[in-house]
Design a protein around this motif. Structure first.
Motif, mmCIF file in Angstrom:
data_model
loop_
_atom_site.group_PDB
_atom_site.id
_atom_site.type_symbol
_atom_site.label_atom_id
_atom_site.label_comp_id
_atom_site.label_asym_id
_atom_site.label_seq_id
_atom_site.Cartn_x
_atom_site.Cartn_y
_atom_site.Cartn_z
ATOM 1 N N PRO A 3 33.204 47.351 55.401
ATOM 2 C CA PRO A 3 31.860 46.756 55.460
ATOM 3 C C PRO A 3 31.875 45.292 55.023
ATOM 4 C CG PRO A 3 31.913 48.696 54.011
ATOM 5 C CD PRO A 3 33.291 48.476 54.473
ATOM 6 N N PRO A 4 30.870 44.534 55.416
ATOM 7 C CA PRO A 4 30.797 43.127 55.023
ATOM 8 C C PRO A 4 30.740 42.988 53.503
ATOM 9 C CG PRO A 4 28.989 43.710 56.513
ATOM 10 C CD PRO A 4 29.725 44.960 56.218
ATOM 11 N N GLY A 5 31.325 41.939 53.018
ATOM 12 C CA GLY A 5 31.201 41.633 51.592
ATOM 13 C C GLY A 5 32.149 42.390 50.697
ATOM 14 N N THR A 6 33.101 43.121 51.283
ATOM 15 C CA THR A 6 34.019 43.875 50.437
ATOM 16 C C THR A 6 35.229 43.052 50.031
ATOM 17 O OG1 THR A 6 34.765 44.858 52.502
ATOM 18 C CG2 THR A 6 33.424 46.227 51.069
ATOM 19 N N GLY A 7 35.293 41.817 50.503
ATOM 20 C CA GLY A 7 36.369 40.937 50.026
ATOM 21 C C GLY A 7 37.522 40.766 51.000
ATOM 22 N N LYS A 8 37.280 40.969 52.277
ATOM 23 C CA LYS A 8 38.366 40.853 53.254
ATOM 24 C C LYS A 8 38.852 39.398 53.371
ATOM 25 C CE LYS A 8 35.726 42.838 56.394
ATOM 26 N NZ LYS A 8 34.583 43.219 55.549
ATOM 27 N N THR A 9 37.915 38.487 53.475
ATOM 28 C CA THR A 9 38.272 37.076 53.550
ATOM 29 C C THR A 9 38.975 36.645 52.267
ATOM 30 O OG1 THR A 9 36.225 36.809 54.764
ATOM 31 C CG2 THR A 9 37.349 34.804 54.092
ATOM 32 N N LEU A 10 38.415 37.114 51.179
ATOM 33 C CA LEU A 10 38.981 36.772 49.876
ATOM 34 C C LEU A 10 40.434 37.225 49.777
ATOM 35 C CD1 LEU A 10 37.843 35.640 47.162
ATOM 36 C CD2 LEU A 10 37.670 38.002 46.427
ATOM 37 N N LEU A 11 40.707 38.433 50.248
ATOM 38 C CA LEU A 11 42.070 38.963 50.211
ATOM 39 C C LEU A 11 43.019 38.103 51.036
ATOM 40 C CD1 LEU A 11 41.562 42.804 50.525
ATOM 41 C CD2 LEU A 11 42.895 41.645 48.777
ATOM 42 N N THR B 126 28.742 45.988 46.887
ATOM 43 C CA THR B 126 30.040 45.461 47.315
ATOM 44 C C THR B 126 30.416 44.292 46.409
ATOM 45 O OG1 THR B 126 29.014 43.853 48.776
ATOM 46 C CG2 THR B 126 29.553 45.990 49.731
ATOM 47 N N GLY B 127 31.640 43.817 46.588
ATOM 48 C CA GLY B 127 32.093 42.677 45.794
ATOM 49 C C GLY B 127 31.161 41.491 45.934
ATOM 50 N N ALA B 128 30.754 41.225 47.184
ATOM 51 C CA ALA B 128 29.884 40.070 47.418
ATOM 52 C C ALA B 128 28.540 40.258 46.714
ATOM 53 C CB ALA B 128 29.670 39.869 48.905
ATOM 54 N N LEU C 243 28.015 42.043 44.023
ATOM 55 C CA LEU C 243 28.215 41.900 42.579
ATOM 56 C C LEU C 243 28.330 40.424 42.206
ATOM 57 C CD1 LEU C 243 30.673 44.862 42.018
ATOM 58 C CD2 LEU C 243 28.346 44.684 41.150
ATOM 59 N N ALA C 244 29.018 39.674 43.069
ATOM 60 C CA ALA C 244 29.140 38.240 42.807
ATOM 61 C C ALA C 244 27.758 37.601 42.793
ATOM 62 C CB ALA C 244 30.016 37.584 43.864
ATOM 63 N N SER C 245 26.903 37.998 43.730
ATOM 64 C CA SER C 245 25.597 37.344 43.727
ATOM 65 C C SER C 245 24.700 37.909 42.625
ATOM 66 C CB SER C 245 24.925 37.382 45.102
ATOM 67 O OG SER C 245 24.639 38.685 45.460
ATOM 68 N N ARG D 29 44.441 37.125 41.229
ATOM 69 C CA ARG D 29 43.668 37.197 39.990
ATOM 70 C C ARG D 29 42.167 37.195 40.279
ATOM 71 N NH1 ARG D 29 42.967 35.100 34.741
ATOM 72 N NH2 ARG D 29 41.868 33.261 35.446
ATOM 73 N N ASP D 30 41.789 36.597 41.408
ATOM 74 C CA ASP D 30 40.368 36.512 41.741
ATOM 75 C C ASP D 30 39.870 37.730 42.508
ATOM 76 O OD1 ASP D 30 39.951 33.729 40.833
ATOM 77 O OD2 ASP D 30 41.484 33.359 42.351
ATOM 78 N N VAL D 31 40.788 38.569 42.889
ATOM 79 C CA VAL D 31 40.393 39.770 43.626
ATOM 80 C C VAL D 31 40.509 40.948 42.687
ATOM 81 C CG1 VAL D 31 40.778 41.139 45.685
ATOM 82 C CG2 VAL D 31 41.458 38.750 45.649
ATOM 83 N N ALA D 32 39.429 41.665 42.517
ATOM 84 C CA ALA D 32 39.476 42.772 41.576
ATOM 85 C C ALA D 32 39.007 44.044 42.258
ATOM 86 C CB ALA D 32 38.581 42.466 40.382
ATOM 87 N N GLY D 33 39.341 45.149 41.613
ATOM 88 C CA GLY D 33 38.712 46.401 42.013
ATOM 89 C C GLY D 33 39.252 47.074 43.251
ATOM 90 N N ILE D 34 40.289 46.521 43.873
ATOM 91 C CA ILE D 34 40.870 47.224 45.011
ATOM 92 C C ILE D 34 42.394 47.278 44.836
ATOM 93 C CG2 ILE D 34 39.389 47.324 47.037
ATOM 94 C CD1 ILE D 34 39.644 44.418 47.434
ATOM 95 N N PRO D 35 42.843 48.001 43.786
ATOM 96 C CA PRO D 35 44.259 47.963 43.418
ATOM 97 C C PRO D 35 45.200 48.433 44.535
ATOM 98 C CG PRO D 35 43.095 49.700 42.237
ATOM 99 C CD PRO D 35 42.075 48.888 42.925
HETATM 100 P P1 ADP Z 1 34.121 39.958 53.662
HETATM 101 O O1 ADP Z 1 35.080 38.992 54.264
HETATM 102 O O2 ADP Z 1 34.699 41.329 53.465
HETATM 103 O O3 ADP Z 1 32.786 40.013 54.320
HETATM 104 P P2 ADP Z 1 34.243 38.126 51.496
HETATM 105 O O4 ADP Z 1 35.694 38.110 51.244
HETATM 106 O O5 ADP Z 1 33.701 37.002 52.293
HETATM 107 O O6 ADP Z 1 33.822 39.489 52.179
HETATM 108 O O7 ADP Z 1 33.488 38.249 50.111
HETATM 109 C C1 ADP Z 1 32.475 37.376 49.741
HETATM 110 C C2 ADP Z 1 32.528 37.064 48.268
HETATM 111 O O8 ADP Z 1 32.311 38.223 47.489
HETATM 112 C C3 ADP Z 1 33.865 36.545 47.825
HETATM 113 O O9 ADP Z 1 33.965 35.167 48.000
HETATM 114 C C4 ADP Z 1 33.892 36.926 46.354
HETATM 115 O O10 ADP Z 1 33.205 35.983 45.577
HETATM 116 C C5 ADP Z 1 33.103 38.213 46.324
HETATM 117 N N1 ADP Z 1 33.992 39.376 46.353
HETATM 118 C C6 ADP Z 1 34.079 40.293 47.334
HETATM 119 N N2 ADP Z 1 34.988 41.236 47.028
HETATM 120 C C7 ADP Z 1 35.520 40.908 45.837
HETATM 121 C C8 ADP Z 1 36.530 41.486 44.995
HETATM 122 N N3 ADP Z 1 37.164 42.598 45.327
HETATM 123 N N4 ADP Z 1 36.811 40.863 43.837
HETATM 124 C C9 ADP Z 1 36.166 39.741 43.487
HETATM 125 N N5 ADP Z 1 35.218 39.144 44.229
HETATM 126 C C10 ADP Z 1 34.878 39.718 45.395
#
Ligand code: ADP
Ligand code: ZN
Length: 620
Positions: A192-200, A358-360, A362-364, A151-157
């Motif tokens: 790329p960094p900040g695309t949500g890999k860790t989050l996934l 990137t996701g990161a 947008l979050a910031s 639910r917290d991960v969006a935009g990469i269906p």
């Molecule tokens: P990466 O590991 O790819 O560098 P992160 O997973 O650490 O990126 O992302 C950092 C933050 O950016 C996440 O904690 C989250 O708040 C936000 N974020 C990134 N991608 C997404 C996403 N697809 N949906 C929601 N939040 C995202």
């Protein structure tokens, strides 16, 4: 670094302890001392009551109880005389110096051990609380607070779809193993960094309700050879105990970068190699009954050692790219759940105006907007806060105190108006979003266009128009002010890059033809080797083509701006007053200019100036 500081600390302790011991040792010997002759005199006059003989030195006590030391060259010969004078003799073998020497060496060593035990003890206590030994891995166990789910991960269906399968592996491994299927062990996220890999990765663990061990590749690479490898073994041992679970290795390129690839972290090649080997051994080692899935992330898949990518290791690779406009909207919505916004905020507009975020980011962006609104003591965040946050992220902090002279401001206004007018009149380009002459970061002014949708494919016409728009700044300066300034440097650079790519990469020139002269991922300009591979003749032809392409764009820019000179000047004038204009405002100014022109033609007189537009200023 930590090890170094610890070492330094221990060193100081040794110095201090050693010093204190030496001091005490000296103090004991700081008794008043006598010459041997004086001593003999004392002895003869029966003043001596007691002697402590230790090696050659004698501590004597007189009748008053006073202690004095002396050194006797020949102690043995004295003994009969002591007896004769009724002196009490205490003898002691000459061992003390040895003991003291031992202490001088031993105590510091002891101290080192004590400190070491102390530090290690604290470490393991800390690790026990996270149920994890001697390692930097962080464990987020299932059910803990801060749980992340899909639910917290969006935009990469597409990616989520693929990962749902992994969740199923973790939840019901039997379902697959009974059919003889082998559950994949390793999945590599690249992007790329900040695309949500860790989050996934965290979301997978959260969805499946399994423990999650996270460590960064750079944590493996320490100062000492072998530490990384033992960390890897510890990590896997611990994970296997808690299977099914997930191990997440961020920045895996720090360990798994191939030779010469230059992984992110320092550390010797040896250490990296050993750590990598340990990782491979562990991954190959675990059996089918333990469901431990290793997820790894990298933004440099190109430098990864191919050994990592073999079957049964990280054989599944998932690419996570920055989101498209729909994805951006969803990500903004996810993060907007946390904040308080005014009602009916047009988040879609925001998503559209943040291409490439990137996701990161947008979050910031969302967080920055909340901070800006907070600073302004607002009750809810509105669009102007988002705009301000975006500008700050795109262009740096507004340089409020940056004073530009009136003449330079006028040049700047003309320059930006030039870009804006071309963006308005050229067909096939992104609609204009905003013009500003407020200096920010490095840029003096800025003209922003907003793509309606993310383009993946660009037409030749679109690219030529972009070059023309870049040329618009300088062209406007020439048309309106008949001058050239340095303000166009960045524009030229970007135009040059587009033109070069068009000819060398995208085969858009008829004479050079549909060739891709750039090799690999390197940009044309950075690839020195490529230049060498190209004949001088071709290189010259390319240069000529780039020049004529840019020249013709410049001419086009100049001709449009000469035609619209009135509009250009008028727009610049209002821009000087307002500092920021958006598209609607620019349209109003355009209409007004047209009207004035018509009136002027009809009556032969200058019409009334357009009323200055009262704008709601975007800036805080
Ligand atoms: P990466 O590991 O790819 O560098 P992160 O997973 O650490 O990126 O992302 C950092 C933050 O950016 C996440 O904690 C989250 O708040 C936000 N974020 C990134 N991608 C997404 C996403 N697809 N949906 C929601 N939040 C995202
Ligand atoms: Zn410019």
């Amino acid at each position: 670094m930590g090890t170094f500081i610890r070492g330094l600390f221990v060193f100081f302790i040794i110095v201090i302890v050693g010093g204190v011991i030496a001091l005490f040792w000296n103090l004991e010997h700081k008794l008043p001392s006598l010459s041997y002759n004086e001593f003999l005199v004392m002895l003869d006059s029966k003043e001596v009551v007691e002697v402590h003989v230790k090696g050659g030195s004698i501590i004597l006590t007189d009748a008053t109880g006073r202690k004095v030391t002396t050194f006797a060259p020949d102690v043995q010969a004295l003994v009969p005389r002591f007896i004769e004078k009724n002196v009490v003799i205490y003898g002691e073998a000459d061992k003390t110096p040895f003991i003291v020497n031992l202490a001088m060496v031993g105590i510091p060593i002891l101290v080192v051990f004590i400190i070491w035990f102390f530090v290690a003890g604290r470490q393991s206590r800390k690790d026990e609380s996270s149920e994890f030994g001697k390692d930097k891995a962080i464990k987020f166990s299932s059910g803990s607070k801060g749980q992340v789910t899909f639910r917290d991960v969006a935009g990469i269906p597409e990616v989520k779809e693929e990962l749902l399968e992994i969740v199923d592996f973790l939840q019901r491994p039997k379902k697959y193993s009974k059919l003889g299927a082998i559950i994949p062990k390793g999945i590599l996220f690249q992007g790329p960094p900040g695309t949500g890999k860790t989050l996934l990765a965290r979301a997978i663990a959260g969805e499946a309700g399994v423990p999650f061990y996270s460590i960064s590749g750079s944590d493996f690479v320490e100062m000492f050879v072998g530490v990384g490898a033992s960390r890897v073994r510890d990590l896997f041992r611990e994970a296997k105990k808690h299977a099914p679970c997930i191990i997440f290795i961020d920045e895996i390129d720090a360990v798994g970068g191939h030779r010469g690839g230059g992984g992110a972290a320092g550390g010797g090649q040896d250490e990296r190699g050993q750590t990598l080997n340990a990782l491979l051994v562990e991954m190959d080692g675990f059996g089918t009954d333990e469901t431990v899935i290793v997820l790894a992330a990298t933004n440099r898949p190109d430098i990864l050692d191919t050994a990592l990518l073999r079957p049964r290791r990280f054989d599944r690779q998932i690419t996570v790219l920055p989101p498209d406009v729909k994805g951006r909207l969803q990500i903004i919505e996810v993060h907007a759940r946390r904040i308080r916004m005014v009602e009916n905020l047009d988040l879609e507009h925001l998503a559209r105006s943040t291409p490439g975020f990137t996701g990161a980011e947008l979050a910031s962006l969302v967080n920055e907007a909340a901070l800006i609104a907070g600073r302004a003591e607002k009750d809810a965040i509105d669009m102007s806060d988002f705009e301000a946050a975006k500008d700050r992220m795109l262009m740096g902090v507004e340089r409020k105190n940056f004073v530009i002279g009136e003449k330079d401001r006028r040049t700047l206004a003309i320059h930006e108006a030039g870009h804006a007018i071309l963006a308005r009149f050229l067909p096939e380009t992104d609609p204009l979003h905003k013009i500003t002459i407020i200096p920010r970061g490095r840029a003096m002014g800025h003209t922003q266009q907003m793509p309606l949708h993310d383009r993946q494919v660009y037409s030749k016409e679109y690219l030529l128009n972009r070059i023309t728009i870049f040329m618009g700044g300088r062209a406007a300066e020439e048309v309106a002010l008949n001058q050239k300034t340095t303000g166009a440097e960045d524009d030229f650079q970007q135009a040059m890059e587009i033109a070069t790519n068009m000819i060398c990469k995208w085969g858009m020139d008829d004479v050079i033809g549909p060739l891709s002269l750039a090799r690999g991922d390197q940009g044309f300009l950075s690839g020195g080797s490529m230049m060498a591979a190209m004949s001088e003749e071709t290189a010259r032809r390319i240069d000529g083509k780039i020049k004529s392409m840019i020249d013709s764009c410049y001419e086009k820019a100049k001709s449009i701006l000469s035609r619209e000179k009135d509009f250009l000047e008028h727009l610049a004038e209002i821009l000087l007053k307002e500092e920021v204009l958006d598209r609607e405002e620019m349209e109003i100014i355009f209409e007004c200019t047209q009207k004035r022109m018509r009136e002027k033609k009809a009556t032969g007189e200058e019409g009334n100036a357009c009323p200055a537009i009262v704008t709601e200023n975007f800036e805080v």
